[in-house]
Design a protein around this motif. Structure first.
Motif, PDB file in Angstrom:
ATOM      1  N   SER A  73      26.831  27.338 -31.846  1.00  0.00           N
ATOM      2  CA  SER A  73      26.848  26.030 -32.510  1.00  0.00           C
ATOM      3  C   SER A  73      26.043  25.009 -31.724  1.00  0.00           C
ATOM      4  O   SER A  73      25.361  24.161 -32.304  1.00  0.00           O
ATOM      5  N   ASP A  74      26.104  25.093 -30.389  1.00  0.00           N
ATOM      6  CA  ASP A  74      25.296  24.193 -29.556  1.00  0.00           C
ATOM      7  C   ASP A  74      23.814  24.524 -29.667  1.00  0.00           C
ATOM      8  O   ASP A  74      22.963  23.625 -29.716  1.00  0.00           O
ATOM      9  N   PHE A  75      23.509  25.816 -29.725  1.00  0.00           N
ATOM     10  CA  PHE A  75      22.103  26.243 -29.772  1.00  0.00           C
ATOM     11  C   PHE A  75      21.442  25.871 -31.096  1.00  0.00           C
ATOM     12  O   PHE A  75      20.301  25.406 -31.131  1.00  0.00           O
ATOM     13  N   PHE A  76      22.175  26.072 -32.195  1.00  0.00           N
ATOM     14  CA  PHE A  76      21.616  25.796 -33.523  1.00  0.00           C
ATOM     15  C   PHE A  76      21.995  24.408 -34.052  1.00  0.00           C
ATOM     16  O   PHE A  76      21.643  24.073 -35.181  1.00  0.00           O
ATOM     17  N   SER A  77      22.716  23.642 -33.236  1.00  0.00           N
ATOM     18  CA  SER A  77      23.169  22.299 -33.646  1.00  0.00           C
ATOM     19  C   SER A  77      23.980  22.355 -34.936  1.00  0.00           C
ATOM     20  O   SER A  77      23.778  21.575 -35.877  1.00  0.00           O
ATOM     21  N   LEU A  78      24.937  23.305 -34.961  1.00  0.00           N
ATOM     22  CA  LEU A  78      25.832  23.457 -36.108  1.00  0.00           C
ATOM     23  C   LEU A  78      27.273  23.361 -35.620  1.00  0.00           C
ATOM     24  O   LEU A  78      27.893  24.372 -35.260  1.00  0.00           O
ATOM     25  N   PRO A  79      27.818  22.166 -35.556  1.00  0.00           N
ATOM     26  CA  PRO A  79      29.175  21.977 -35.031  1.00  0.00           C
ATOM     27  C   PRO A  79      30.243  22.768 -35.782  1.00  0.00           C
ATOM     28  O   PRO A  79      31.287  23.103 -35.209  1.00  0.00           O
ATOM     29  N   ALA A  80      29.996  23.081 -37.042  1.00  0.00           N
ATOM     30  CA  ALA A  80      30.993  23.792 -37.838  1.00  0.00           C
ATOM     31  C   ALA A  80      31.264  25.198 -37.321  1.00  0.00           C
ATOM     32  O   ALA A  80      32.328  25.785 -37.588  1.00  0.00           O
ATOM     33  N   LEU A  81      30.298  25.770 -36.570  1.00  0.00           N
ATOM     34  CA  LEU A  81      30.485  27.121 -36.043  1.00  0.00           C
ATOM     35  C   LEU A  81      31.511  27.174 -34.923  1.00  0.00           C
ATOM     36  O   LEU A  81      32.144  28.209 -34.705  1.00  0.00           O
ATOM     37  N   CYS A  82      31.658  26.078 -34.209  1.00  0.00           N
ATOM     38  CA  CYS A  82      32.545  26.065 -33.040  1.00  0.00           C
ATOM     39  C   CYS A  82      34.001  25.930 -33.477  1.00  0.00           C
ATOM     40  O   CYS A  82      34.372  24.989 -34.183  1.00  0.00           O
ATOM     41  N   ILE A  83      34.816  26.874 -33.051  1.00  0.00           N
ATOM     42  CA  ILE A  83      36.251  26.851 -33.353  1.00  0.00           C
ATOM     43  C   ILE A  83      36.986  26.383 -32.107  1.00  0.00           C
ATOM     44  O   ILE A  83      37.118  27.118 -31.132  1.00  0.00           O
ATOM     45  N   GLU A  84      37.441  25.143 -32.143  1.00  0.00           N
ATOM     46  CA  GLU A  84      38.089  24.540 -30.975  1.00  0.00           C
ATOM     47  C   GLU A  84      39.603  24.456 -31.114  1.00  0.00           C
ATOM     48  O   GLU A  84      40.289  24.131 -30.153  1.00  0.00           O
ATOM     49  N   LYS A  85      40.105  24.771 -32.306  1.00  0.00           N
ATOM     50  CA  LYS A  85      41.545  24.657 -32.514  1.00  0.00           C
ATOM     51  C   LYS A  85      41.999  25.677 -33.544  1.00  0.00           C
ATOM     52  O   LYS A  85      41.343  25.882 -34.572  1.00  0.00           O
ATOM     53  N   LEU A  86      43.111  26.330 -33.255  1.00  0.00           N
ATOM     54  CA  LEU A  86      43.759  27.237 -34.191  1.00  0.00           C
ATOM     55  C   LEU A  86      45.143  26.666 -34.492  1.00  0.00           C
ATOM     56  O   LEU A  86      46.081  26.858 -33.717  1.00  0.00           O
ATOM     57  N   PRO A  87      45.267  25.949 -35.608  1.00  0.00           N
ATOM     58  CA  PRO A  87      46.506  25.201 -35.893  1.00  0.00           C
ATOM     59  C   PRO A  87      47.647  26.081 -36.401  1.00  0.00           C
ATOM     60  O   PRO A  87      48.060  25.998 -37.555  1.00  0.00           O
ATOM     61  N   PHE A  88      48.145  26.941 -35.524  1.00  0.00           N
ATOM     62  CA  PHE A  88      49.320  27.730 -35.898  1.00  0.00           C
ATOM     63  C   PHE A  88      50.053  28.154 -34.628  1.00  0.00           C
ATOM     64  O   PHE A  88      49.493  28.131 -33.525  1.00  0.00           O
TER      65      PHE A  88
END
Length: 281
Positions: A73-88
Motif C-alpha cells: 500500500s505504501d509502494f503503490f500509494s493505495l491506503p486501502a490495501l493496508c489492514i491495520e485493524k481486525l475488529p473482532f
C-alpha cells in the motif's frame, strides 16, 4: 475349474494371499496413524507456538500477509490495501471449547505435517499391484503430490485465510452488532480453507492419472473448459466466505492448474503417439 481353486492358484502366482494383503494394509495404516499421532502430540505440546503463532496468526494485524499488504500500500500509494485493524475478538463459549480446539488444531497440524509420509505409505501399498509401465509413469508421485499439497496449504493459510478473516471481521449488518467469534468457528473456518486449498491443488495430478488411464484427453479438457470454470467458481464459493475477492483468489490458481493439466495431457498424448510409432502401431 472351481472358483476357490482358481483363487488359490492366482494367490500362489502373486505370492500373497488375500489375508496377506489385509495384514500388509493393516501395517501401512498403523504406521500412517502413528506418524499423524506423533506430529499431533508434538503440536499439542508446542501450544504457545502452534496455537498462539500459527493458528491465531491470521487473526492478528502483525501477521506476515497483513504486513506485506501494508508495504504494498505504501509502494503503490493505495491506503486501502493496508489492514491495520481486525475488529473482532475470539471467545470460548463452551466449557470444553479451548481444550477441544487445542486437540482439533493439533490434529490438523499433525495431518498436514505427516502428509508426505502418509501418502508414501499409501503408495507403497498400491505400487506393487501396478505394471512396470504404470510405475514408470507414476515415478515421483509422492514428491509432486506432496509439493502440490503444501503449495495449496500455504496458499490457503497465507493468502486465502487472512483475506477471508479480514472480510468476515469487517462485515456488519449494523454498527451496533459486535463481531465476537467462537473459537470453534474460527478454527473450523481456518482448517477448512487450508485443507480445501491443499486438496484442490491436486488437480494436475488427477488430470495426469486420468489421462494415463485414457479417461480424459487434452481435447476433452479444452472442450469442457467453460464448464470447468463454472464448476471451479462454484467450488470456490462453497469453501470461501461470500465475498467476490476470496472466490476469485481461490479460483485463479485452480484455473491456472487446470490449464497446466491441459499441457500435461498434451505431452502425455504426444509421448504415447511416439511410442506407438516406434512399436509400429
Amino acid at each position: 475349474m472351481a472358483l476357490d481353486q482358481y483363487n488359490e492358484e492366482e494367490e500362489e502366482e502373486n505370492g500373497m494371499s488375500f489375508l496377506d494383503h489385509l495384514e500388509q494394509l493393516r501395517w501401512h495404516l498403523l504406521r500412517s496413524i502413528s506418524a499423524i499421532l506423533v506430529f499431533m502430540v508434538l503440536a499439542f505440546l508446542s501450544k504457545s507456538f502452534v496455537f498462539g503463532q500459527v493458528i491465531l496468526g491470521p487473526s492478528k494485524v502483525d501477521f506476515i500477509t497483513y504486513r506485506v499488504l501494508c508495504q504494498l500500500s505504501d509502494f503503490f500509494s493505495l491506503p486501502a490495501l493496508c489492514i491495520e485493524k481486525l475488529p473482532f475478538i475470539i471467545q470460548s463459549r463452551q466449557m470444553t471449547g479451548q481444550f477441544s480446539m487445542h486437540i482439533t488444531s493439533s490434529l490438523v497440524v499433525g495431518l498436514i505435517a505427516s502428509f508426505p509420509y502418509v501418502f508414501w505409505e499409501v503408495w507403497r501399498f498400491i505400487s506393487p499391484g501396478l505394471y512396470d509401465k504404470e510405475k514408470n509413469a507414476a515415478r515421483g508421485a509422492v514428491f509432486f503430490v506432496s509439493l502440490l499439497f503444501f503449495l495449496g496449504a500455504s496458499f490457503g493459510y497465507f493468502i486465502l485465510s487472512p483475506l477471508s478473516i479480514n472480510f468476515l471481521s469487517n462485515y456488519q449488518l449494523d454498527p451496533s452488532i459486535a463481531n465476537e467469534f467462537d473459537i470453534t468457528s474460527y478454527v473450523s473456518t481456518l482448517s477448512m480453507l487450508v485443507l480445501a486449498s491443499a486438496v484442490m491443488f491436486q488437480l494436475p495430478i488427477v488430470i495426469y492419472f486420468l489421462t494415463q488411464a485414457g479417461l480424459v484427453s487434452s481435447l476433452m479438457l479444452k472442450t469442457y473448459r467453460r464448464h470447468a470454470i463454472v464448476v471451479i467458481l462454484v467450488l470456490s464459493a462453497l469453501i470461501t466466505p461470500p465475498d467476490v475477492i476470496s472466490q476469485i483468489l481461490i479460483a485463479m490458481p485452480i484455473l491456472v492448474l487446470y490449464e497446466a493439466g491441459i499441457i500435461i495431457a498434451k505431452r502425455l498424448e504426444k509421448k504415447r503417439r511416439e511410442e506407438e510409432l516406434e512399436n509400429g502401431f
